[in-house]
Structure formats: C-alpha cells, structure tokens
Scaffold this motif. Structure first.
Motif, PDB file in Angstrom:
ATOM      1  N   ILE A 162     -16.723  13.405   4.900  1.00 37.91           N
ATOM      2  CA  ILE A 162     -16.806  12.378   3.859  1.00 37.91           C
ATOM      3  C   ILE A 162     -15.756  12.567   2.761  1.00 37.91           C
ATOM      4  N   GLU A 163     -15.489  13.803   2.348  1.00 33.93           N
ATOM      5  CA  GLU A 163     -14.518  13.973   1.253  1.00 33.93           C
ATOM      6  C   GLU A 163     -13.125  13.561   1.711  1.00 33.93           C
ATOM      7  N   ASP A 164     -12.735  14.009   2.881  1.00 36.40           N
ATOM      8  CA  ASP A 164     -11.402  13.657   3.399  1.00 36.40           C
ATOM      9  C   ASP A 164     -11.285  12.139   3.555  1.00 36.40           C
ATOM     10  N   ALA A 165     -12.321  11.526   4.105  1.00 34.03           N
ATOM     11  CA  ALA A 165     -12.277  10.076   4.340  1.00 34.03           C
ATOM     12  C   ALA A 165     -12.235   9.313   3.018  1.00 34.03           C
ATOM     13  N   THR A 166     -12.922   9.817   2.007  1.00 34.05           N
ATOM     14  CA  THR A 166     -12.960   9.121   0.723  1.00 34.05           C
ATOM     15  C   THR A 166     -11.607   9.204   0.022  1.00 34.05           C
ATOM     16  N   HIS A 167     -10.945  10.361   0.103  1.00 36.23           N
ATOM     17  CA  HIS A 167      -9.579  10.450  -0.444  1.00 36.23           C
ATOM     18  C   HIS A 167      -8.686   9.393   0.212  1.00 36.23           C
ATOM     19  N   ILE A 168      -8.797   9.263   1.510  1.00 38.82           N
ATOM     20  CA  ILE A 168      -7.957   8.298   2.234  1.00 38.82           C
ATOM     21  C   ILE A 168      -8.281   6.869   1.800  1.00 38.82           C
ATOM     22  N   ALA A 169      -9.571   6.558   1.724  1.00 40.94           N
ATOM     23  CA  ALA A 169      -9.985   5.193   1.355  1.00 40.94           C
ATOM     24  C   ALA A 169      -9.486   4.844  -0.053  1.00 40.94           C
ATOM     25  N   LEU A 170      -9.699   5.751  -0.992  1.00 39.73           N
ATOM     26  CA  LEU A 170      -9.318   5.463  -2.383  1.00 39.73           C
ATOM     27  C   LEU A 170      -7.798   5.384  -2.527  1.00 39.73           C
ATOM     28  N   ASP A 171      -7.097   6.279  -1.842  1.00 38.73           N
ATOM     29  CA  ASP A 171      -5.639   6.305  -1.950  1.00 38.73           C
ATOM     30  C   ASP A 171      -5.019   5.034  -1.368  1.00 38.73           C
ATOM     31  N   MET A 172      -5.517   4.622  -0.205  1.00 38.23           N
ATOM     32  CA  MET A 172      -4.954   3.419   0.442  1.00 38.23           C
ATOM     33  C   MET A 172      -5.213   2.180  -0.397  1.00 38.23           C
ATOM     34  N   VAL A 173      -6.432   2.067  -0.914  1.00 34.66           N
ATOM     35  CA  VAL A 173      -6.766   0.882  -1.726  1.00 34.66           C
ATOM     36  C   VAL A 173      -5.937   0.891  -3.016  1.00 34.66           C
ATOM     37  N   ARG A 174      -5.796   2.064  -3.634  1.00 37.40           N
ATOM     38  CA  ARG A 174      -4.996   2.114  -4.864  1.00 37.40           C
ATOM     39  C   ARG A 174      -3.540   1.709  -4.564  1.00 37.40           C
ATOM     40  N   GLN A 175      -2.975   2.262  -3.493  1.00 41.46           N
ATOM     41  CA  GLN A 175      -1.589   1.903  -3.137  1.00 41.46           C
ATOM     42  C   GLN A 175      -1.461   0.405  -2.901  1.00 41.46           C
ATOM     43  N   PHE A 176      -2.413  -0.129  -2.182  1.00 40.90           N
ATOM     44  CA  PHE A 176      -2.353  -1.550  -1.835  1.00 40.90           C
ATOM     45  C   PHE A 176      -2.463  -2.422  -3.083  1.00 40.90           C
ATOM     46  N   THR A 177      -3.346  -2.048  -3.984  1.00 42.89           N
ATOM     47  CA  THR A 177      -3.520  -2.866  -5.188  1.00 42.89           C
ATOM     48  C   THR A 177      -2.315  -2.729  -6.123  1.00 42.89           C
ATOM     49  N   ASP A 178      -1.531  -1.686  -5.958  1.00 47.55           N
ATOM     50  CA  ASP A 178      -0.320  -1.531  -6.776  1.00 47.55           C
ATOM     51  C   ASP A 178       0.840  -2.367  -6.240  1.00 47.55           C
ATOM     52  N   GLU A 179       0.728  -2.833  -5.009  1.00 47.75           N
ATOM     53  CA  GLU A 179       1.789  -3.689  -4.456  1.00 47.75           C
ATOM     54  C   GLU A 179       1.553  -5.134  -4.894  1.00 47.75           C
ATOM     55  N   ASP A 180       2.604  -5.938  -4.823  1.00 47.59           N
ATOM     56  CA  ASP A 180       2.525  -7.322  -5.321  1.00 47.59           C
ATOM     57  C   ASP A 180       1.389  -8.105  -4.680  1.00 47.59           C
ATOM     58  N   GLU A 181       1.284  -8.033  -3.352  1.00 47.18           N
ATOM     59  CA  GLU A 181       0.279  -8.869  -2.684  1.00 47.18           C
ATOM     60  C   GLU A 181      -1.137  -8.401  -3.011  1.00 47.18           C
ATOM     61  N   GLY A 182      -1.284  -7.151  -3.410  1.00 45.98           N
ATOM     62  CA  GLY A 182      -2.598  -6.627  -3.765  1.00 45.98           C
ATOM     63  C   GLY A 182      -3.226  -7.352  -4.947  1.00 45.98           C
ATOM     64  N   ASP A 183      -2.377  -7.972  -5.780  1.00 50.18           N
ATOM     65  CA  ASP A 183      -2.883  -8.717  -6.944  1.00 50.18           C
ATOM     66  C   ASP A 183      -3.727  -9.913  -6.535  1.00 50.18           C
ATOM     67  N   LYS A 184      -3.574 -10.346  -5.294  1.00 54.91           N
ATOM     68  CA  LYS A 184      -4.338 -11.527  -4.853  1.00 54.91           C
ATOM     69  C   LYS A 184      -5.819 -11.209  -4.646  1.00 54.91           C
ATOM     70  N   LEU A 185      -6.145  -9.942  -4.553  1.00 56.25           N
ATOM     71  CA  LEU A 185      -7.553  -9.569  -4.338  1.00 56.25           C
ATOM     72  C   LEU A 185      -8.247  -9.409  -5.684  1.00 56.25           C
ATOM     73  N   GLU A 186      -9.332 -10.145  -5.863  1.00 55.56           N
ATOM     74  CA  GLU A 186     -10.045 -10.106  -7.152  1.00 55.56           C
ATOM     75  C   GLU A 186     -11.087  -8.997  -7.201  1.00 55.56           C
ATOM     76  N   ARG A 187     -11.629  -8.609  -6.050  1.00 51.06           N
ATOM     77  CA  ARG A 187     -12.620  -7.523  -6.071  1.00 51.06           C
ATOM     78  C   ARG A 187     -12.606  -6.763  -4.751  1.00 51.06           C
ATOM     79  N   ILE A 188     -12.475  -5.456  -4.860  1.00 49.57           N
ATOM     80  CA  ILE A 188     -12.597  -4.571  -3.699  1.00 49.57           C
ATOM     81  C   ILE A 188     -13.775  -3.643  -3.973  1.00 49.57           C
ATOM     82  N   ILE A 189     -14.710  -3.612  -3.025  1.00 50.69           N
ATOM     83  CA  ILE A 189     -15.988  -2.920  -3.254  1.00 50.69           C
ATOM     84  C   ILE A 189     -16.134  -1.785  -2.237  1.00 50.69           C
ATOM     85  N   PHE A 190     -16.323  -0.578  -2.737  1.00 54.94           N
ATOM     86  CA  PHE A 190     -16.658   0.547  -1.859  1.00 54.94           C
ATOM     87  C   PHE A 190     -18.180   0.608  -1.778  1.00 54.94           C
ATOM     88  N   VAL A 191     -18.701   0.486  -0.562  1.00 51.37           N
ATOM     89  CA  VAL A 191     -20.156   0.486  -0.378  1.00 51.37           C
ATOM     90  C   VAL A 191     -20.577   1.826   0.219  1.00 51.37           C
TER      91      VAL A 191
END
Ligand code: AR6
Length: 217
Positions: A162-191
C-alpha cells in the motif's frame, strides 16, 4: 445511497479539520499549489456510491468482472455493464478503457488493469501502475469528464504494497495536474476502503499536495 460531490471532502477541508497534518515545507516533494487543495479529495467509503463523472475500476485483463472493487462495481451497475465490456476485447496491464455506468450514480466507468505485484520486476510493476493512473486521467479528459475517483489500484487482490502504491498514485496525479491538460479536471478523488489505507494516504498526501507555508493546518 448516492454521494454528491459536495459531500466529498477536499484536501483543503481535510487540512482545516486537521484530518491531514501539513508536512514541514522542507520535506514535501512538490511545491505548494493552492488551487489543487480544492481539486483533490480523499474519501473513505464505497466508490460505487459516488455521483460524479467517472469512477475507476481496478479490473483484470478480461474486463468481465471479478472480486474486490470490480465485483462491487459490476454488481451495482447491473448486467448491461458486462455486456458493454464484452465488446472491448479485454485490456492490457497498465492500460484503461471507458464504458457507460448504467445503474451506478456515476456517468462512466474507466476500467484499468493494475499489475499483479511481485518483488521481482519492481520497476516494471511501478511503471505499469503509474500508467494505470495516467491513462485513466487522459481518458477522462478525452471524454470531457471533470471528476474522476480512483480506488487504490492493485493493492487488494493484486498484492501491491500500500505505501509503495500510494506514492505512485499521488505522484502521478500531482504530475498530471501540473501539466496544462490537467487543469481540465475539476476534482480527482482518492477512495480508500480500510482505516489502514486511509492512514497511509493521510500521511503521504502532504508530501505531494502541501499547504502554503503559514497556512493553518
Ligand atoms: N469501494 C472502494 N474501494 C474498494 C471497494 C469499494 N466498493 N471494494 C474494495 N475496495 P481490489 P486489485 C478496495 O482487490 O488489487 C478483482 O478480482 C480494496 O480494499 O479490488 O487491483 C479484479 O477482477 C483495495 O484497497 O483490486 C482483478 O482480478 C482496492 O479497492 C483483481 O481483483 C483494490 O483492491 C484486481 O485486484
């Protein structure tokens, strides 16, 4: 019982309620980015209840259903979901495909196939898991969807730590939201489902989505 977007706490709300405690500035992996605090959420509960644009399914390569979150999604969506999935000819590990959501309160399901974990080949497994998040986010944007909820892919039946997978999930989402197209997403939810998994997300979120220095936590 459908859960509306307004009932899903944002990171700002969680920081304010002290459910998440800010990491000191020097330990965070990324710079603070104010707007992300309102666009990223952590939610504990059943992903099938979320009344949003898209929920992500942790599927297998057949896309024909299974246990875990996959079983819950198919059960709640009804038999038309597997009918549509049958037309997709499966899905490779690390890839994702989108369908309608039928009887679910969400509008779409993005089916992604996480890696089956093994301690050999860790780099390949990590790359495949990153790809699940990235391609799911890209699919959401291609389909003009504004909200996406992710379960903790591969960390149940597929055994990813779980820890390794969570680092990957958070890192990928952060990278994606930092890119231009990531601005189009209004809400990303970790469940998250379990208390233990929730604690891992609460601990790691400040590394990837830190508060501005001086903001109250
Ligand atoms: N809502 C949110 N999260 C859930 C729910 C739910 N209703 N149910 C389980 N989880 P898993 P995997 C969490 O095993 O490891 C299936 O058979 C669960 O606690 O569902 O990717 C597929 O067909 C865990 O944190 O997915 C594949 O064969 C997370 O969802 C295989 O399992 C993922 O656990 C995929 O295994």
């Amino acid at each position: 019982m459908p859960v509306n977007l307004s009932k899903i706490p944002t990171l700002r709300e969680l920081y304010t309620a002290a459910a998440i405690t800010a990491a000191s500035g020097s330990t965070a992996y990324y710079q603070p980015r104010e707007s992300l605090l309102d666009r990223v959420s952590l939610y504990q509960g059943d992903i099938t209840n979320l009344e949003i644009d898209a929920i992500v399914n942790a599927a297998n390569r057949s896309l024909l259903g299974g246990g875990g979150v996959d079983g819950a999604i198919h059960a709640a969506a009804g038999p038309k979901l597997v009918e549509e999935c049958r037309t997709l000819n499966g899905c490779e590990t690390g890839d994702a495909k989108i369908t309608r959501a039928y009887e679910l309160p969400s509008k779409h399901v993005i089916h992604t196939v996480g890696p089956i974990y093994s301690s050999r080949n860790v780099d390949l497994k990590a790359e495949q898991l990153r790809s699940c998040y990235k391609i799911s986010l890209q699919l959401a944007i291609e389909n003009s969807l504004k909200h996406v909820a992710f379960p903790s892919i591969s960390t149940g039946i597929y055994g990813y730590p779980i820890e390794d997978a969570t680092h990957i999930a958070l890192d990928m989402v952060r990278q994606f939201t930092d890119e231009d197209e990531g601005d189009k997403l209004e809400r990303i939810i970790f469940v998250v489902w379990s208390d233990a998994d929730k604690k891992v997300y609460e601990k790691l979120i400040p590394l990837y989505f830190p508060l501005e220095a001086g903001e109250v936590s």
